[in-house]
Design an enzyme around this catalytic site. Structure first.
Site: not given
Ligand code: FPP
Length: 254
Positions: A25, A73
């Site tokens: 996250d 998501n």
């Molecule tokens: C949460 O951060 C993260 C995600 C919803 C996506 C995770 C994806 C990756 C790490 C990259 C792609 C994956 C792979 C396996 C190559 P957020 O967007 O909710 O962050 P925030 O809470 O700060 O908005």
């Protein structure tokens, strides 16, 4: 794989978690702090995925499970979802050889049918190519939701019971475990969440019953090998009681 740079002795390595899961996250907040667009946070997050997979493999972790995309998501802006799917595809294509060279079996869990065809096909290709790899299991939770997983398991158990394949009195925790998407994995030992949020966010709710939880303030794009090893050290310092008293556990009484 060379494990010379590990911070633990051979003896200490026996106390490391077998199965680590991570709620990755903080990509969006990281991007905001850097004055970048949210999707760039995900792109840097993909780099952390590469580092952490390598670090977990070098530490001899048996199973690493990453929450890459939740069922919920899909509700994000279309542009962000498309970028995430593109990053995922890039990862599966670009990391294929490294994954195979390091003896890693890769699998996806979740509502895989909902993924774009290109991602689905590349995922299946890599799952098949790595099926015989035995050194670590890398599970990507994709379009995954734990409540959805539990509902699907209950539906299948009900069908099997109605068809006479399982007597209802045989339904117990061990049986439910076998209907979960994580059925091939060791029990979850350590669940890490980055970015300081104190939530499980519909991830491995059943499996986390006795997992040790470690929440770090580090945002996912900044999370690296050292952070992973620090979380594993926190795990090593915990006393896992599984409902018993501390004295029972330290004296190994029953
Ligand atoms: C949460 O951060 C993260 C995600 C919803 C996506 C995770 C994806 C990756 C790490 C990259 C792609 C994956 C792979 C396996 C190559 P957020 O967007 O909710 O962050 P925030 O809470 O700060 O908005």
């Amino acid at each position: 794989m060379e494990a010379a740079a590990l911070p633990w002795t051979e003896q200490e390595r026996k106390t490391l978690p077998r199965h680590v899961a991570i709620i990755m996250d903080g990509n969006g907040r990281w991007a905001e702090i850097q004055g970048k667009h949210r999707w760039e946070g995900h792109a840097y997050g993909a780099k952390s995925v590469r580092d952490v997979v390598t670090a977990a493999r070098e530490a001899g972790i048996e199973a690493l499970t990453l929450y890459a995309f939740s069922v919920q998501n899909w509700g994000r802006p279309h542009f962000e979802v498309e970028k995430l799917m593109a990053l995922l595809l890039d990862y599966l294509v670009e990391e294929q050889q490294t994954i195979l060279d390091n003896g890693i079996r890769l699998q996806g869990i979740g509502q895989i049918d909902r993924l774009p065809p290109g991602v689905r096909e590349q995922l299946r290709t890599l799952e098949e190519a790595s099926a015989e790899c035995r050194d670590m299991v890398l599970t990507l939770a994709l379009s995954y939701g734990s409540r959805e997983e539990i509902v699907a398991a209950c539906q299948q158990i009900a069908k099997d019971a109605a068809a006479g394949r399982i007597p209802p009195e045989h339904i117990d925790e061990a049986l439910l475990d076998r209907y979960m998407l994580t059925r091939d994995l060791p029990p979850l030992d350590l669940l890490i969440r980055t970015s300081g949020e104190m939530r499980l966010s519909n991830f491995l709710l059943w499996q986390a019953a006795y997992a040790e939880l470690v929440v770090t303030d580090v945002l996912w794009p900044d999370f690296d090998r050292d952070h992973l090893y620090q979380c594993m050290d926190v795990f090593r310092g915990r006393q896992r009681r599984f409902g018993k008293t501390g004295a029972q556990v330290s004296n190994q009484e029953t």
